[in-house]
Motif scaffolding. Structure first.
Motif, mmCIF file in Angstrom:
data_model
loop_
_atom_site.group_PDB
_atom_site.id
_atom_site.type_symbol
_atom_site.label_atom_id
_atom_site.label_comp_id
_atom_site.label_asym_id
_atom_site.label_seq_id
_atom_site.Cartn_x
_atom_site.Cartn_y
_atom_site.Cartn_z
ATOM 1 N N MET A 137 0.835 -1.192 0.000
ATOM 2 C CA MET A 137 0.000 0.000 0.000
ATOM 3 C C MET A 137 0.876 1.250 0.000
ATOM 4 S SD MET A 137 -2.944 1.096 2.772
ATOM 5 C CE MET A 137 -1.797 1.619 4.052
ATOM 6 N N GLU A 138 0.494 2.214 -0.825
ATOM 7 C CA GLU A 138 1.188 3.501 -0.824
ATOM 8 C C GLU A 138 0.568 4.403 0.238
ATOM 9 O OE1 GLU A 138 1.044 5.220 -4.697
ATOM 10 O OE2 GLU A 138 2.250 3.643 -5.636
ATOM 11 N N CYS A 139 1.401 5.137 0.961
ATOM 12 C CA CYS A 139 0.901 6.105 1.931
ATOM 13 C C CYS A 139 2.033 7.081 2.238
ATOM 14 C CB CYS A 139 0.393 5.419 3.203
ATOM 15 S SG CYS A 139 1.642 4.517 4.127
ATOM 16 N N HIS A 140 1.881 7.860 3.307
ATOM 17 C CA HIS A 140 2.941 8.757 3.742
ATOM 18 C C HIS A 140 3.400 8.346 5.134
ATOM 19 C CE1 HIS A 140 1.541 11.156 0.357
ATOM 20 N NE2 HIS A 140 2.657 11.852 0.453
ATOM 21 N N PHE A 141 4.617 8.725 5.459
ATOM 22 C CA PHE A 141 5.267 8.224 6.675
ATOM 23 C C PHE A 141 5.998 9.350 7.392
ATOM 24 C CE2 PHE A 141 9.850 7.543 7.286
ATOM 25 C CZ PHE A 141 9.901 6.744 8.411
ATOM 26 N N ARG A 142 5.942 9.302 8.700
ATOM 27 C CA ARG A 142 6.733 10.205 9.554
ATOM 28 C C ARG A 142 7.370 9.388 10.670
ATOM 29 N NH1 ARG A 142 2.447 14.830 11.318
ATOM 30 N NH2 ARG A 142 2.583 16.204 9.509
ATOM 31 N N PHE A 143 8.549 9.791 11.104
ATOM 32 C CA PHE A 143 9.089 9.180 12.320
ATOM 33 C C PHE A 143 9.518 10.272 13.300
ATOM 34 C CE2 PHE A 143 12.701 9.756 9.565
ATOM 35 C CZ PHE A 143 13.751 10.114 10.393
ATOM 36 N N ARG A 144 9.271 11.529 12.910
ATOM 37 C CA ARG A 144 9.446 12.666 13.818
ATOM 38 C C ARG A 144 8.199 13.521 13.740
ATOM 39 N NH1 ARG A 144 14.739 12.804 11.728
ATOM 40 N NH2 ARG A 144 14.054 14.318 10.172
ATOM 41 N N HIS A 145 7.874 14.178 14.856
ATOM 42 C CA HIS A 145 6.640 14.953 14.952
ATOM 43 C C HIS A 145 6.530 16.021 13.864
ATOM 44 C CE1 HIS A 145 3.633 17.719 16.223
ATOM 45 N NE2 HIS A 145 4.430 18.496 16.927
ATOM 46 N N GLN A 146 7.576 16.817 13.681
ATOM 47 C CA GLN A 146 7.454 17.953 12.779
ATOM 48 C C GLN A 146 8.141 17.735 11.437
ATOM 49 O OE1 GLN A 146 8.591 21.338 15.243
ATOM 50 N NE2 GLN A 146 6.451 21.793 15.640
ATOM 51 N N MET A 147 8.156 16.486 10.980
ATOM 52 C CA MET A 147 8.574 16.259 9.598
ATOM 53 C C MET A 147 7.526 16.892 8.699
ATOM 54 S SD MET A 147 9.833 12.303 9.497
ATOM 55 C CE MET A 147 10.245 12.289 7.750
ATOM 56 N N ALA A 148 7.926 17.448 7.576
ATOM 57 C CA ALA A 148 6.981 18.003 6.615
ATOM 58 C C ALA A 148 5.925 16.966 6.350
ATOM 59 C CB ALA A 148 7.723 18.303 5.329
ATOM 60 N N LEU A 149 4.808 17.217 5.892
ATOM 61 C CA LEU A 149 3.606 16.396 5.820
ATOM 62 C C LEU A 149 3.824 14.898 5.662
ATOM 63 C CD1 LEU A 149 1.541 18.828 3.718
ATOM 64 C CD2 LEU A 149 1.607 18.569 6.151
ATOM 65 N N GLY A 150 4.993 14.430 5.760
ATOM 66 C CA GLY A 150 5.228 12.993 5.623
ATOM 67 C C GLY A 150 5.891 12.671 4.297
ATOM 68 N N MET A 151 6.590 11.560 4.255
ATOM 69 C CA MET A 151 7.297 11.151 3.045
ATOM 70 C C MET A 151 6.532 10.024 2.360
ATOM 71 S SD MET A 151 11.235 11.177 4.215
ATOM 72 C CE MET A 151 11.716 11.164 2.502
ATOM 73 N N PRO A 152 6.441 10.068 1.021
ATOM 74 C CA PRO A 152 5.782 8.968 0.306
ATOM 75 C C PRO A 152 6.537 7.662 0.548
ATOM 76 C CG PRO A 152 6.143 10.859 -1.143
ATOM 77 C CD PRO A 152 6.926 11.108 0.099
ATOM 78 N N CYS A 153 5.797 6.584 0.728
ATOM 79 C CA CYS A 153 6.421 5.289 0.968
ATOM 80 C C CYS A 153 5.483 4.178 0.504
ATOM 81 C CB CYS A 153 6.746 5.101 2.450
ATOM 82 S SG CYS A 153 5.287 4.946 3.500
ATOM 83 N N VAL A 154 6.016 2.964 0.472
ATOM 84 C CA VAL A 154 5.221 1.780 0.153
ATOM 85 C C VAL A 154 5.345 0.813 1.326
ATOM 86 C CG1 VAL A 154 4.922 -0.182 -1.396
ATOM 87 C CG2 VAL A 154 5.575 2.055 -2.334
ATOM 88 N N LEU A 155 4.209 0.362 1.847
ATOM 89 C CA LEU A 155 4.198 -0.605 2.937
ATOM 90 C C LEU A 155 4.023 -2.005 2.379
ATOM 91 C CD1 LEU A 155 1.815 1.103 5.552
ATOM 92 C CD2 LEU A 155 4.258 1.499 5.142
ATOM 93 N N THR A 156 4.771 -2.942 2.917
ATOM 94 C CA THR A 156 4.615 -4.348 2.572
ATOM 95 C C THR A 156 4.242 -5.094 3.854
ATOM 96 O OG1 THR A 156 6.356 -4.121 0.905
ATOM 97 C CG2 THR A 156 5.693 -6.353 1.499
ATOM 98 N N LEU A 157 3.094 -5.768 3.842
ATOM 99 C CA LEU A 157 2.576 -6.419 5.038
ATOM 100 C C LEU A 157 3.216 -7.778 5.254
ATOM 101 C CD1 LEU A 157 0.457 -6.277 7.344
ATOM 102 C CD2 LEU A 157 -1.151 -7.391 5.777
ATOM 103 N N ASN A 158 3.660 -8.024 6.486
ATOM 104 C CA ASN A 158 4.216 -9.326 6.867
ATOM 105 C C ASN A 158 3.168 -10.135 7.625
ATOM 106 O OD1 ASN A 158 6.911 -8.645 5.909
ATOM 107 N ND2 ASN A 158 7.046 -7.303 7.693
ATOM 108 N N GLN A 159 3.368 -11.445 7.706
ATOM 109 C CA GLN A 159 2.377 -12.327 8.333
ATOM 110 C C GLN A 159 2.144 -12.013 9.806
ATOM 111 O OE1 GLN A 159 3.563 -16.390 7.494
ATOM 112 N NE2 GLN A 159 2.109 -16.507 5.799
ATOM 113 N N ASP A 160 3.168 -11.474 10.482
ATOM 114 C CA ASP A 160 3.028 -11.184 11.912
ATOM 115 C C ASP A 160 2.421 -9.813 12.185
ATOM 116 O OD1 ASP A 160 5.091 -9.552 11.152
ATOM 117 O OD2 ASP A 160 6.533 -10.274 12.645
ATOM 118 N N GLY A 161 1.984 -9.119 11.132
ATOM 119 C CA GLY A 161 1.362 -7.819 11.317
ATOM 120 C C GLY A 161 2.337 -6.658 11.271
ATOM 121 N N SER A 162 3.625 -6.963 11.181
ATOM 122 C CA SER A 162 4.617 -5.901 11.008
ATOM 123 C C SER A 162 4.637 -5.480 9.538
ATOM 124 C CB SER A 162 6.003 -6.396 11.435
ATOM 125 O OG SER A 162 6.442 -7.432 10.552
ATOM 126 N N VAL A 163 5.319 -4.398 9.238
ATOM 127 C CA VAL A 163 5.436 -3.970 7.838
ATOM 128 C C VAL A 163 6.879 -3.593 7.513
ATOM 129 C CG1 VAL A 163 3.056 -3.116 7.623
ATOM 130 C CG2 VAL A 163 4.854 -1.538 8.352
#
Length: 431
Positions: free
Chosen positions: A323-349
């Motif tokens: 799934m395509e979405c946006h991502f942040r790992f700091r509070h005040q990152m600009a609106l988030g960075m485009p990324c692609v999530l890949t789902l794993n069987q254990d619910g991690s990505v």
């Protein structure tokens, strides 16, 4: 206003301006507001100044000014068990935790929620966060409150008409990042009075009503963070090591005192060096001589099991496994960075970024967005190779081959040359 009569709201007060204005706005709407100050840290536990008593006094003054009841509740034990112990454990593992996200998850939107509903008889809770939900205030009061045990897995069919967590109108102040681990049960009973306002407008309201008080600093406050951590963790001396030539650049008291991307103050050096990686097994903290060194940039990471706020997991991610979405790992990152999530069987990505990002840090939370909706978050457990590491690997591939390979290659070249020059080459046994 008539509809608001009889509606009871417990508003969390920190002693800061934002929560004070939130209580004021609720009062204006005609709700029966009760102010609650949460004591999450015991200043007697360690040395150094603590602002908790001052914050509590400020919260009490707000309640006096607004003529609303004031309650103080202690969650020192819960905070220690659910937040601070985890923080220490994360640092010992070489990661950099985010206590604010865990405090919201375990204390404000769990302990406080249940206290407000069970002890105060509140119909809803409110905080001064800059965030919104997909519910109107009146809809919040219509939600049923049920105290459910925390489960690892949520039944996809259990929650109907799920509530979405949406960014605040003031995108610079938006605090959905810190709310990305809270539960549906909490979100359904929460009002965010500041969600549609800007910080500047909130300050204006505060000034007009003389609500200027402390900033409501976190439990660590103004302390020297290194000294604070060393009160709880044993020093683990090690070396600062240059990522480029593996030269020892100095000594440190413990890898847990440093986070990726921060400046490393090396004795005797005027120029700035920055932490780019850590090796817990050796105690080495790797540093590089530039704030934007390629060793600080990565485009791949893996989380633990993701906490999805409205849909677990999103239907698109279940269906497509990506799934395509946006991502942040700091509070005040600009609106988030485009990324692609890949789902794993254990619910991690696995999170693959469209372009490398600086100082992605294990222990921090990867928070995911689609438009203005905060989807949820997962703790970063693993990070991929840095741009510098990948460059080094590429350079090694381009280095001269060893003697055996060179001899073999040379033989092939001679053979090829002879074949091309002589029609009898193949008859000579050259293939």
């Amino acid at each position: 206003m008539l509809a608001a009569q009889g509606r009871s709201v417990a508003c969390a007060l920190s002693g800061g301006v934002d929560s004070a204005v939130a209580a004021l706005l609720l009062r204006r709407r005609g709700y029966q507001v009760t102010g609650v100050f949460m004591k999450n840290w015991d200043p007697l536990d360690e040395q150094g100044a603590c602002s908790i008593d001052r914050d509590c006094e400020d919260a009490y003054r707000v309640c006096q000014k607004l003529d609303i009841p004031f309650h103080q509740v202690s969650y020192v034990k819960e905070y220690w068990n659910e937040v601070f112990s985890d923080l220490l454990k994360e640092y010992e593992l070489g990661r950099t935790p985010n206590p604010d996200i865990l405090c919201n998850k375990h204390i404000k939107f769990n302990c406080f929620l249940h206290y407000a509903m069970d002890n105060l008889g509140a119909d809803a809770i409110a905080t001064g966060h800059y965030a919104r939900t997909s519910l109107e205030d009146e809809e919040v009061f219509q939600q049923k409150y049920t105290k459910r045990p925390q489960k690892l897995f949520r039944n996809r069919f259990e929650v109907r008409n799920t509530v979405k967590l949406l960014q605040g109108a003031d995108l610079f102040k938006d605090q959905t990042f810190f709310l990305s681990q809270i539960s549906q049960d909490a979100l359904r009973k929460t009002i965010f009075p500041l969600g549609d306002l800007t910080k500047s407008f909130v300050k204006k309201i505060a000034a007009e009503h003389d609500l200027h008080h402390s900033m409501g600093v976190c439990f660590i406050g103004e302390r020297n963070f290194e000294n604070f951590l060393l009160e709880y963790l044993e020093p683990q001396p090690g070396n600062f090591v240059s990522i480029e030539d593996k030269k020892v650049m100095g000594r440190h008291k413990g890898w847990f005192l440093f986070t990726i991307g921060q400046r490393a103050r090396l004795a005797g050096l005027k120029e700035a060096w920055f932490v780019v990686d850590k090796d817990v097994s050796t105690g080495d903290v790797f540093v590089a001589p530039s704030r934007d060194h390629p060793a600080l940039y990565r485009d791949l990471l893996r989380t633990n099991r993701v906490h999805w706020i409205a849909e677990e997991p999103p239907a698109e991610l279940v269906r497509e496994k990506m799934m395509e979405c946006h991502f942040r790992f700091r509070h005040q990152m600009a609106l988030g960075m485009p990324c692609v999530l890949t789902l794993n069987q254990d619910g991690s990505v696995w999170v693959t970024l469209v372009k490398p990002s600086r100082a992605i840090t294990p222990g921090q939370f990867a928070v995911f967005y689609k438009g203005d909706e905060c989807l949820g978050s997962g703790k970063i457990l693993r990070i991929g190779p840095s741009v510098y590491t990948l460059q080094q690997g590429k350079n090694q591939e381009e280095t001269p081959m060893d003697k055996a390979e060179l001899s073999l290659e040379a033989g092939r070249c001679v053979q090829s040359l002879l074949c091309s020059l002589s029609p009898e080459g193949n008859e000579m046994g050259l293939e």
